[in-house]
Design a protein around this motif. Structure first.
Motif, PDB file in Angstrom:
ATOM      1  N   ASN A  89     -10.106-103.200 -92.758  1.00 17.45           N
ATOM      2  CA  ASN A  89      -9.436-103.224 -91.453  1.00 17.45           C
ATOM      3  C   ASN A  89     -10.431-102.831 -90.369  1.00 17.45           C
ATOM      4  O   ASN A  89     -11.351-102.051 -90.615  1.00 17.45           O
ATOM      5  N   TYR A  90     -10.224-103.357 -89.159  1.00 14.46           N
ATOM      6  CA  TYR A  90     -11.133-103.031 -88.072  1.00 14.46           C
ATOM      7  C   TYR A  90     -10.427-103.074 -86.727  1.00 14.46           C
ATOM      8  O   TYR A  90      -9.344-103.661 -86.595  1.00 14.46           O
ATOM      9  N   ILE A  91     -11.072-102.442 -85.758  1.00 14.54           N
ATOM     10  CA  ILE A  91     -10.704-102.588 -84.356  1.00 14.54           C
ATOM     11  C   ILE A  91     -12.011-102.752 -83.594  1.00 14.54           C
ATOM     12  O   ILE A  91     -13.054-102.269 -84.024  1.00 14.54           O
ATOM     13  N   LYS A 127      -7.687 -89.075 -88.866  1.00 16.94           N
ATOM     14  CA  LYS A 127      -6.333 -89.206 -88.324  1.00 16.94           C
ATOM     15  C   LYS A 127      -6.166 -90.595 -87.688  1.00 16.94           C
ATOM     16  O   LYS A 127      -5.118 -91.230 -87.847  1.00 16.94           O
ATOM     17  N   LEU A 128      -7.203 -91.071 -86.979  1.00 16.08           N
ATOM     18  CA  LEU A 128      -7.145 -92.404 -86.370  1.00 16.08           C
ATOM     19  C   LEU A 128      -6.908 -93.463 -87.431  1.00 16.08           C
ATOM     20  O   LEU A 128      -6.059 -94.332 -87.277  1.00 16.08           O
ATOM     21  N   TRP A 129      -7.662 -93.409 -88.539  1.00 23.21           N
ATOM     22  CA  TRP A 129      -7.506 -94.405 -89.603  1.00 23.21           C
ATOM     23  C   TRP A 129      -6.082 -94.381 -90.145  1.00 23.21           C
ATOM     24  O   TRP A 129      -5.486 -95.432 -90.380  1.00 23.21           O
ATOM     25  N   ARG A 130      -5.547 -93.174 -90.365  1.00 23.19           N
ATOM     26  CA  ARG A 130      -4.178 -93.069 -90.886  1.00 23.19           C
ATOM     27  C   ARG A 130      -3.172 -93.683 -89.912  1.00 23.19           C
ATOM     28  O   ARG A 130      -2.279 -94.419 -90.309  1.00 23.19           O
ATOM     29  N   GLU A 131      -3.318 -93.349 -88.633  1.00 23.46           N
ATOM     30  CA  GLU A 131      -2.378 -93.837 -87.624  1.00 23.46           C
ATOM     31  C   GLU A 131      -2.448 -95.363 -87.480  1.00 23.46           C
ATOM     32  O   GLU A 131      -1.425 -96.025 -87.376  1.00 23.46           O
ATOM     33  N   THR A 180     -21.240-102.478 -74.566  1.00 24.88           N
ATOM     34  CA  THR A 180     -21.111-103.417 -75.670  1.00 24.88           C
ATOM     35  C   THR A 180     -19.944-103.042 -76.573  1.00 24.88           C
ATOM     36  O   THR A 180     -19.709-101.875 -76.851  1.00 24.88           O
ATOM     37  N   THR A 181     -19.240-104.042 -77.016  1.00 27.79           N
ATOM     38  CA  THR A 181     -18.108-103.818 -77.922  1.00 27.79           C
ATOM     39  C   THR A 181     -18.632-103.454 -79.292  1.00 27.79           C
ATOM     40  O   THR A 181     -19.578-104.043 -79.801  1.00 27.79           O
ATOM     41  N   GLN A 182     -17.987-102.466 -79.895  1.00 25.52           N
ATOM     42  CA  GLN A 182     -18.380-101.971 -81.213  1.00 25.52           C
ATOM     43  C   GLN A 182     -17.222-102.224 -82.174  1.00 25.52           C
ATOM     44  O   GLN A 182     -16.073-101.904 -81.868  1.00 25.52           O
ATOM     45  N   ARG A 183     -17.499-102.827 -83.313  1.00 27.62           N
ATOM     46  CA  ARG A 183     -16.468-103.025 -84.339  1.00 27.62           C
ATOM     47  C   ARG A 183     -16.482-101.796 -85.235  1.00 27.62           C
ATOM     48  O   ARG A 183     -17.503-101.397 -85.774  1.00 27.62           O
ATOM     49  N   VAL A 184     -15.305-101.211 -85.403  1.00 24.89           N
ATOM     50  CA  VAL A 184     -15.150-100.008 -86.211  1.00 24.89           C
ATOM     51  C   VAL A 184     -14.270-100.359 -87.407  1.00 24.89           C
ATOM     52  O   VAL A 184     -13.144-100.820 -87.238  1.00 24.89           O
ATOM     53  N   TRP A 185     -14.807-100.144 -88.602  1.00 31.25           N
ATOM     54  CA  TRP A 185     -14.102-100.479 -89.856  1.00 31.25           C
ATOM     55  C   TRP A 185     -13.379 -99.266 -90.393  1.00 31.25           C
ATOM     56  O   TRP A 185     -13.894 -98.165 -90.337  1.00 31.25           O
TER      57      TRP A 185
END
Length: 179
Positions: free
Chosen positions: A163-165, A57-61, A173-178
């Motif tokens: 795409n990432y955030i 749902k997060l990816w869609r939004e 620590t910051t995590q990059r999520v694809w």
């Protein structure tokens, strides 16, 4: 891994006001807390079946341009969505931007590599072949002898999820999520 996930869940539950997690009706903020919990899993946000629906749902939004969900009581920050369709193998760096506007994107080694001696000859007027271009071929002394070295250009890899955030949870620590 499950124990770390359980500790994260307990931390979120303990920081979330009880009116958000009690009662028979789910609160709007539950989804945001589920997302934070799943993203904090070192094994990946969809390692556990319970995380797949909220993360999908997060990816869609996010793909629709919607904001990252919130979760009361948890200190987190998310960046604006980014787009990075290409990447290079270890030891190579991406050159030429992101490929938008028709620009060519290549991967160039971070240090010179051995290349064909023909590229370093005095009468060589090319820089590799069309399929295997090489930048800056030159003779370099290595282990007591000269070798023709250069920077062979490679095509970049294409991400299946470009795409990432970047997510930071509780100042960790910051995590990059694809996605």
């Amino acid at each position: 891994m499950k124990s770390l996930l359980l500790k994260s869940l307990l931390a979120i539950c303990c920081m979330t006001p009880s009116y958000l997690i009690s009662g028979s009706k789910a609160q709007a903020e539950d989804w945001g807390c589920q997302v934070i919990l799943c993203l904090s899993n070192p094994g990946g946000p969809t390692q556990f079946g319970e995380c797949r629906p909220p993360i999908q749902k997060l990816w869609r939004e996010l793909a629709r341009g919607h904001a990252f969900p919130t979760c009361s009581g948890v200190g987190f920050h998310s960046s604006r969505p980014g787009y990075e369709p290409y990447y290079c193998d270890a030891g190579y760096s991406l050159r030429g931007g992101d490929g938008s506007r028709g620009g060519q994107v290549t991967c160039v080694p971070t240090s010179p590599q051995p290349v064909s001696n023909a590229l370093c000859s005095h009468d060589a007027d090319n820089f590799g072949t069309h399929d295997n271009p090489v930048l800056s071929p030159h003779w370099q002394r290595q282990n007591g002898r000269y070798r023709c070295m250069g920077y062979p250009i490679m095509r970049p890899n294409v991400r299946s999820q470009p795409n990432y955030i970047d997510v930071t949870i509780d100042g960790a620590t910051t995590q990059r999520v694809w996605y």
